[in-house]
Write an enzyme that holds these catalytic residues in place. Sequence first.
Site, short mmCIF file in Angstrom:
data_model
loop_
_atom_site.label_atom_id
_atom_site.label_comp_id
_atom_site.label_asym_id
_atom_site.label_seq_id
_atom_site.Cartn_x
_atom_site.Cartn_y
_atom_site.Cartn_z
N GLN A 1 8.10 -15.50 7.28
CA GLN A 1 6.95 -16.47 6.70
C GLN A 1 7.82 -17.82 6.18
O GLN A 1 9.24 -17.77 6.61
CB GLN A 1 6.60 -15.75 4.49
N ASP B 1 9.83 -3.44 3.53
CA ASP B 1 8.48 -3.08 3.55
C ASP B 1 8.09 -2.57 2.94
O ASP B 1 8.55 -1.13 2.72
CB ASP B 1 8.17 -2.82 4.78
N ALA B 2 7.46 -2.84 1.21
CA ALA B 2 6.84 -2.13 -0.13
C ALA B 2 5.89 -1.23 0.48
O ALA B 2 6.30 0.41 0.42
CB ALA B 2 6.36 -3.29 -0.71
N ASP C 1 3.46 -7.96 -7.18
CA ASP C 1 3.68 -9.46 -7.01
C ASP C 1 3.97 -9.44 -5.97
O ASP C 1 5.21 -10.15 -5.33
CB ASP C 1 5.45 -9.55 -7.77
N GLU D 1 11.61 -13.48 -6.32
CA GLU D 1 11.96 -14.16 -7.42
C GLU D 1 12.82 -13.68 -8.08
O GLU D 1 13.31 -14.44 -8.84
CB GLU D 1 11.31 -15.60 -7.47
#
Length: 339
Positions: free
Chosen positions: A62, A168-169, A186, A117
């Site tokens: 990204q 990767d979740a 999130d 974050e």
Amino acid sequence: MGEAVEIMFGNGFPEIHKDTSPIQTLHSNQQDCHWYEETIDDDLKWSFALNSVLHQGTSEYQDIALLDTKRFGKVLVIDGKMQSAERDEFIYHECLIHPALLFHPNPKTVFIMGGGEGSAAREILKHNTIEKVVMCDIDQEVVDFCRRFLTVNSEAFCNKKLELVIKDAKAELEKREEKFDIIVGDLADPVEGGPCYQLYTKSFYQNILKPKLTPNGIFVTQAGPAGIFTHKEVFTSIYNTMKQVFKYVKAYTAHVPSFADTWGWVMASDHEFDVDVNEMDRRIEERVEGELMYLNAPSFISAATLNKTISLALEKETEVYSEENARFIHGHGVAYRHI
């Protein structure tokens, strides 16, 4: 003619423009005035005066920018979309995290999808019942520069209860044998070609996520803009998709100034959300260490009391989010632009 103003476009890279219109010349008395400009829609933009650009670039997944703005402090921008602002991120993260944990009778384990974050982990770790938090973010670069620049979350990143996984979740949840009391989405907004949109689909919720919840487990996710003009972008379809998988689904909203809109969250479980106002405030008092800046029981009841337009839209929504039939926020991810 006005001064040259550097405008940060949605891809995180600057382009120089001349202030030629009467409105733009309002900035002519500001020396070295730099601006970040986010395209909200084809006919709508949102601009922020900058102190500096702390980081900009493109990771494997990204576009990323970390900006120091005059109004909102440090802000994280991913794929051209504001993700978090230092001055008001507490609204977004308190709404994302605390309702689900407070509705659960005794939350001990949490899995965060995304959250690079560190703010979601920070809020979870305020609960004294928590024993383990797994934060799984796909982008090492996002995590690294957030750890470097967003020092408010330093303690969370160093907490022994936090397990940080760069992966990767979807794949990480699928391979884990353990179950979690709370699973948190999130995630970045679903943009075409971005890395996250598959984590909003019915097949993912039903086949991978739900089986990883404990019997009293709760899933909560950010669900995009939920304003009068924006709620049909993804908010209503995410809500309806979760209704296909869980017995009880609750949507709630709050205004986030740096997002220039009302924002939405949706939580779901197979057990009813039956905690009343007094019990919620009691749980905040007993479980949460430190003061919350935004959320208390009355404010959550207000957030979950939706206006007529939004309520009817949720009730009438028929679309179910899938890989083949996905809705997207305005903008495009890295993969889309590489096609």
